[in-house]
Scaffold this motif. Sequence first.
Motif, PDB file in Angstrom:
ATOM      1  N   CYS A 170      61.581  39.845  46.342  1.00 31.58           N
ATOM      2  CA  CYS A 170      61.286  41.293  46.997  1.00 31.58           C
ATOM      3  C   CYS A 170      62.142  42.320  46.231  1.00 31.58           C
ATOM      4  CB  CYS A 170      61.372  41.380  48.522  1.00 31.58           C
ATOM      5  SG  CYS A 170      60.802  39.950  49.397  1.00 31.58           S
ATOM      6  N   VAL A 171      61.636  43.284  45.883  1.00 36.19           N
ATOM      7  CA  VAL A 171      62.346  44.291  45.023  1.00 36.19           C
ATOM      8  C   VAL A 171      62.057  45.859  45.402  1.00 36.19           C
ATOM      9  CG1 VAL A 171      62.679  42.605  43.103  1.00 36.19           C
ATOM     10  CG2 VAL A 171      60.747  44.802  42.758  1.00 36.19           C
ATOM     11  N   LYS A 172      63.161  46.728  45.084  1.00 29.24           N
ATOM     12  CA  LYS A 172      62.856  48.041  45.645  1.00 29.24           C
ATOM     13  C   LYS A 172      63.138  48.833  44.613  1.00 29.24           C
ATOM     14  CE  LYS A 172      63.974  51.208  49.524  1.00 29.24           C
ATOM     15  NZ  LYS A 172      64.966  51.175  50.803  1.00 29.24           N
ATOM     16  N   ARG A 173      62.668  49.856  44.443  1.00 26.58           N
ATOM     17  CA  ARG A 173      62.956  51.203  43.458  1.00 26.58           C
ATOM     18  C   ARG A 173      63.702  52.008  44.249  1.00 26.58           C
ATOM     19  NH1 ARG A 173      60.529  56.129  42.466  1.00 26.58           N
ATOM     20  NH2 ARG A 173      60.663  57.042  39.903  1.00 26.58           N
ATOM     21  N   VAL A 174      64.999  52.228  43.589  1.00 34.40           N
ATOM     22  CA  VAL A 174      65.958  53.075  44.233  1.00 34.40           C
ATOM     23  C   VAL A 174      66.586  54.192  43.313  1.00 34.40           C
ATOM     24  CG1 VAL A 174      66.516  51.176  46.183  1.00 34.40           C
ATOM     25  CG2 VAL A 174      67.867  51.445  44.048  1.00 34.40           C
TER      26      VAL A 174
ATOM     27  N   SER B 250      66.042  53.075  39.428  1.00 33.45           N
ATOM     28  CA  SER B 250      65.889  51.938  38.789  1.00 33.45           C
ATOM     29  C   SER B 250      65.769  50.751  39.778  1.00 33.45           C
ATOM     30  CB  SER B 250      67.358  51.959  38.100  1.00 33.45           C
ATOM     31  OG  SER B 250      68.340  51.666  38.864  1.00 33.45           O
ATOM     32  N   VAL B 251      65.719  49.629  39.568  1.00 36.71           N
ATOM     33  CA  VAL B 251      65.422  48.583  40.391  1.00 36.71           C
ATOM     34  C   VAL B 251      66.806  48.626  41.368  1.00 36.71           C
ATOM     35  CG1 VAL B 251      66.062  46.636  38.848  1.00 36.71           C
ATOM     36  CG2 VAL B 251      64.793  46.182  40.840  1.00 36.71           C
TER      37      VAL B 251
ATOM     38  N   GLY C 275      60.420  24.244  36.944  1.00 36.81           N
ATOM     39  CA  GLY C 275      58.933  24.481  37.013  1.00 36.81           C
ATOM     40  C   GLY C 275      58.299  25.658  38.094  1.00 36.81           C
ATOM     41  N   GLY C 276      57.215  26.063  38.095  1.00 36.25           N
ATOM     42  CA  GLY C 276      56.827  26.724  39.163  1.00 36.25           C
ATOM     43  C   GLY C 276      56.653  28.202  38.454  1.00 36.25           C
ATOM     44  N   SER C 277      56.497  29.265  39.493  1.00 38.08           N
ATOM     45  CA  SER C 277      56.301  30.437  39.131  1.00 38.08           C
ATOM     46  C   SER C 277      57.096  31.569  40.180  1.00 38.08           C
ATOM     47  CB  SER C 277      54.999  30.670  39.038  1.00 38.08           C
ATOM     48  OG  SER C 277      54.570  31.070  40.551  1.00 38.08           O
ATOM     49  N   VAL C 278      57.400  32.674  39.206  1.00 38.90           N
ATOM     50  CA  VAL C 278      58.078  34.039  39.945  1.00 38.90           C
ATOM     51  C   VAL C 278      57.228  34.892  40.204  1.00 38.90           C
ATOM     52  CG1 VAL C 278      60.093  35.137  39.802  1.00 38.90           C
ATOM     53  CG2 VAL C 278      60.372  32.969  39.103  1.00 38.90           C
ATOM     54  N   THR C 279      57.058  35.283  41.497  1.00 33.44           N
ATOM     55  CA  THR C 279      56.293  36.521  41.647  1.00 33.44           C
ATOM     56  C   THR C 279      57.255  37.613  42.212  1.00 33.44           C
ATOM     57  OG1 THR C 279      54.344  35.383  42.289  1.00 33.44           O
ATOM     58  CG2 THR C 279      54.290  37.565  42.985  1.00 33.44           C
ATOM     59  N   VAL C 280      57.091  38.968  41.822  1.00 30.71           N
ATOM     60  CA  VAL C 280      57.988  40.111  42.277  1.00 30.71           C
ATOM     61  C   VAL C 280      57.100  40.977  43.144  1.00 30.71           C
ATOM     62  CG1 VAL C 280      59.901  39.851  40.741  1.00 30.71           C
ATOM     63  CG2 VAL C 280      57.723  41.359  40.024  1.00 30.71           C
ATOM     64  N   VAL C 281      57.452  41.194  44.354  1.00 34.01           N
ATOM     65  CA  VAL C 281      56.591  42.075  45.216  1.00 34.01           C
ATOM     66  C   VAL C 281      57.468  43.252  45.480  1.00 34.01           C
ATOM     67  CG1 VAL C 281      57.456  41.110  47.135  1.00 34.01           C
ATOM     68  CG2 VAL C 281      55.152  42.141  47.177  1.00 34.01           C
ATOM     69  N   SER C 282      56.665  44.426  45.482  1.00 35.29           N
ATOM     70  CA  SER C 282      57.612  45.731  45.966  1.00 35.29           C
ATOM     71  C   SER C 282      56.687  46.704  46.917  1.00 35.29           C
ATOM     72  CB  SER C 282      57.962  46.691  44.876  1.00 35.29           C
ATOM     73  OG  SER C 282      58.896  47.632  45.023  1.00 35.29           O
TER      74      SER C 282
ATOM     75  N   LEU D 250      60.059  29.539  48.325  1.00 38.74           N
ATOM     76  CA  LEU D 250      61.299  30.447  48.516  1.00 38.74           C
ATOM     77  C   LEU D 250      61.336  31.811  48.113  1.00 38.74           C
ATOM     78  CD1 LEU D 250      64.483  30.259  48.222  1.00 38.74           C
ATOM     79  CD2 LEU D 250      64.144  29.805  45.691  1.00 38.74           C
ATOM     80  N   ILE D 251      61.871  32.637  49.282  1.00 40.49           N
ATOM     81  CA  ILE D 251      61.726  34.346  48.942  1.00 40.49           C
ATOM     82  C   ILE D 251      63.162  34.440  48.762  1.00 40.49           C
ATOM     83  CG2 ILE D 251      61.145  36.129  50.189  1.00 40.49           C
ATOM     84  CD1 ILE D 251      58.928  34.387  51.776  1.00 40.49           C
ATOM     85  N   LEU D 252      63.198  35.365  47.808  1.00 37.01           N
ATOM     86  CA  LEU D 252      64.400  35.874  47.594  1.00 37.01           C
ATOM     87  C   LEU D 252      64.563  37.261  47.871  1.00 37.01           C
ATOM     88  CD1 LEU D 252      65.866  34.113  44.429  1.00 37.01           C
ATOM     89  CD2 LEU D 252      65.950  33.325  46.407  1.00 37.01           C
ATOM     90  N   THR D 253      65.483  38.024  48.495  1.00 39.19           N
ATOM     91  CA  THR D 253      65.981  39.475  48.209  1.00 39.19           C
ATOM     92  C   THR D 253      67.212  39.756  48.165  1.00 39.19           C
ATOM     93  OG1 THR D 253      66.817  39.570  50.662  1.00 39.19           O
ATOM     94  CG2 THR D 253      64.485  39.652  50.745  1.00 39.19           C
ATOM     95  N   GLY D 254      67.644  41.235  47.865  1.00 39.23           N
ATOM     96  CA  GLY D 254      68.866  41.450  47.658  1.00 39.23           C
ATOM     97  C   GLY D 254      69.567  41.390  48.694  1.00 39.23           C
ATOM     98  N   VAL D 255      70.980  41.347  48.784  1.00 34.17           N
ATOM     99  CA  VAL D 255      71.736  41.400  49.885  1.00 34.17           C
ATOM    100  C   VAL D 255      71.483  42.730  50.802  1.00 34.17           C
ATOM    101  CG1 VAL D 255      74.090  41.869  50.880  1.00 34.17           C
ATOM    102  CG2 VAL D 255      73.409  39.709  49.318  1.00 34.17           C
ATOM    103  N   GLN D 256      71.217  43.913  50.007  1.00 35.92           N
ATOM    104  CA  GLN D 256      71.293  45.237  50.499  1.00 35.92           C
ATOM    105  C   GLN D 256      70.991  45.970  49.547  1.00 35.92           C
ATOM    106  OE1 GLN D 256      75.003  46.044  51.807  1.00 35.92           O
ATOM    107  NE2 GLN D 256      75.285  47.194  50.224  1.00 35.92           N
ATOM    108  N   ALA D 257      70.231  47.418  49.781  1.00 37.02           N
ATOM    109  CA  ALA D 257      69.580  48.375  48.799  1.00 37.02           C
ATOM    110  C   ALA D 257      70.255  49.570  49.077  1.00 37.02           C
ATOM    111  CB  ALA D 257      68.047  48.429  48.903  1.00 37.02           C
ATOM    112  N   ASP D 258      69.820  50.733  48.934  1.00 39.44           N
ATOM    113  CA  ASP D 258      70.367  51.964  48.877  1.00 39.44           C
ATOM    114  C   ASP D 258      70.677  52.372  50.356  1.00 39.44           C
ATOM    115  OD1 ASP D 258      67.614  51.966  49.667  1.00 39.44           O
ATOM    116  OD2 ASP D 258      67.166  53.789  48.743  1.00 39.44           O
ATOM    117  N   ASP D 259      70.085  51.826  51.422  1.00 36.67           N
ATOM    118  CA  ASP D 259      70.517  52.275  52.687  1.00 36.67           C
ATOM    119  C   ASP D 259      71.674  51.212  53.280  1.00 36.67           C
ATOM    120  OD1 ASP D 259      68.984  50.042  53.205  1.00 36.67           O
ATOM    121  OD2 ASP D 259      67.521  50.960  54.498  1.00 36.67           O
ATOM    122  N   GLY D 260      71.885  50.574  52.645  1.00 36.21           N
ATOM    123  CA  GLY D 260      73.085  49.398  52.889  1.00 36.21           C
ATOM    124  C   GLY D 260      72.728  48.600  54.186  1.00 36.21           C
ATOM    125  N   ALA D 261      71.524  48.270  54.586  1.00 35.23           N
ATOM    126  CA  ALA D 261      71.163  47.929  55.739  1.00 35.23           C
ATOM    127  C   ALA D 261      71.586  46.305  55.705  1.00 35.23           C
ATOM    128  CB  ALA D 261      69.824  48.136  56.277  1.00 35.23           C
TER     129      ALA D 261
END
Lengths: 263, 328
Positions: A6-10, A35-36, A55-62, A114-125
């Motif tokens: 899961c990615v976010k434009r910030v 940027s991302v 192996g496998g695949s990576v999907t990015v969602v925003s 498997l789902i990955l996110t960043g620890v936090q984004a622009d709102d620091g939540a």
Amino acid sequence: MEILVCVKRVPDTAENEIEVNSDGSDIERDDLVYSVNEWDNYAVEEAIQIRDKVGGSVTVVSIGDEEAEEVLRREMAMGADKGIHLSDPAFEGSDGRGIAGILKAEVEKNNYDLILTGVQADDGAGQVGGMLAAMMDWPFASLVDFVEVVDDKTLKVGREIAGGNQEINEIDLPCVLSIQTGINEPRYVGIRGIRKVSSIEIPVHGALDLGIAPESVGRMGAKVKRIDYFVPDLGKGAEILEGNSDEILEKLIEVLKSKGGIK
Amino acid sequence: MALQIFTYILHKGGAADDTALELVTAARATDPNASVTAVVVGSGNHLDAVCNEMAASFATVWKIDNEALSHADGEVVRALLVRVLPKGNIVLVPHEHFGMDLAPGMSIKLNAAYLPDVVSFEGIADGKLNAVREEYSGMVSTHVSCDISNGAVITVRPGSFKADMHQGELGEVIDKTTEALAEGLPPGGRRFVEIIEAEAGEVDITKSDVLVSVGRGIEDEENIEIINELAEVIGADVSCSRPIVDAKWLEKSRQVGTSGQTVRPKVYMALGISGSFQHLGGIKGAPFMVAINKNSKAPIFQVADVGVVADILDFVPALTDKIKEMKG
């Protein structure tokens, strides 16, 4: 392994001075460089490295307006296989729970391990990954700074805890991890790389496609709402040294000496 | 019925974490009329010691005691708490590595609102709790309103509330173990393996009197040299903020911050460091702080004693030369 990131434009805080606009309703968005989200970029790099090993695949969602597509393309240029853009006027003003709910609806359309996110984004939540995991009843680990695939059912992960120490856990798949900066060295993406993925179709899913009641998300569904932005008055702050550069240097050396800063 | 507030108490080696008494103040700031209960999870003598300590500060202390909980992760603790916490109330959790594991998912399981990383509370009106948060690494703050009609799980930033040192309560310790474990231990999708202690570096910055600390403003690995040169002429040690370690330009043992080292120098020079709360959280003992940053809005200027608005790439070499010149 099927991995969703899961990615976010910030707004890029390294490139911008963030200021509050005149009526406090928003930050000043003219001339902002976007940027991302930095944490998300590490998460995508980690996903690519895992895929390249097992192996496998990576999907990015925003989730976001049409401009979110640019960060999806950037992450696809890094090596993500697919992009999914979740966009609907009804999503605007969602709180963390709303965002997690929208992501859950998308996650349930596929079989991710498997789902990955960043620890936090622009709102620091730092909230969406843990909420999504709870909604899915999947295990969750935050602040992950190390991932090793044990087998197709288990990962070994390191978590960054206080004082530079690391907590090692085993976690069952499927799971959600929030990825900390510094876990890897994200690869460079050039303009040519982005051009290469420019013709790949990125599906756009709205509330209807995801079976989401519009009033359950967005500002309508949000329990947490931002009232305004402001700059807190934290007292006097630093004495800013002024003058020409020689004067500033002399003043600074003077004060450093008096405080024992020059031995 | 009055609102109930539950505070999650972190502890280690039989002593409560600094955040425990901060939560006393935070709970009062949330709602001065609420009844406040400390929730302590762990095992054995250590747990009892913490519960007794907390009974001096909270009217009620809930204890959940099981051998398997001595290294419990957020997954297990969340599942147990969801079994015993009454819905519709406020749960306060420190916003640090354990809280970030525990709290977001707990809000989902309790069907409560989630309000993360609060630095101050501004009262309850019309079923909404008003609070202050920071965004963009502390460059701006926001007022937020949180609908607490179904309760709320709230994480509180460590260090934002003064510890309440009164300790005049004669609190009652209630053992909730049986209730929490009636269905047995929750199935663990996650299992603790070990803690890997931080490696000692070539320099122990926790013992330094003067630190020259470098941040993102250095821009490039080869520029670190200008920091080393300044440190050498003034007799300081070099430390850094997180982005420098993430980029692998300096070793982890030189990182100042909540996820790195806690330092207590007499003089701290923050060079090209914006001043995130995680970084500032690693600076104790109120050193004399000098900040040099080209961004006049950098939060570091709010906490520094003396500031210079300048690009460190130009200013630091000039400073080094000037000091050399004076020393002769």
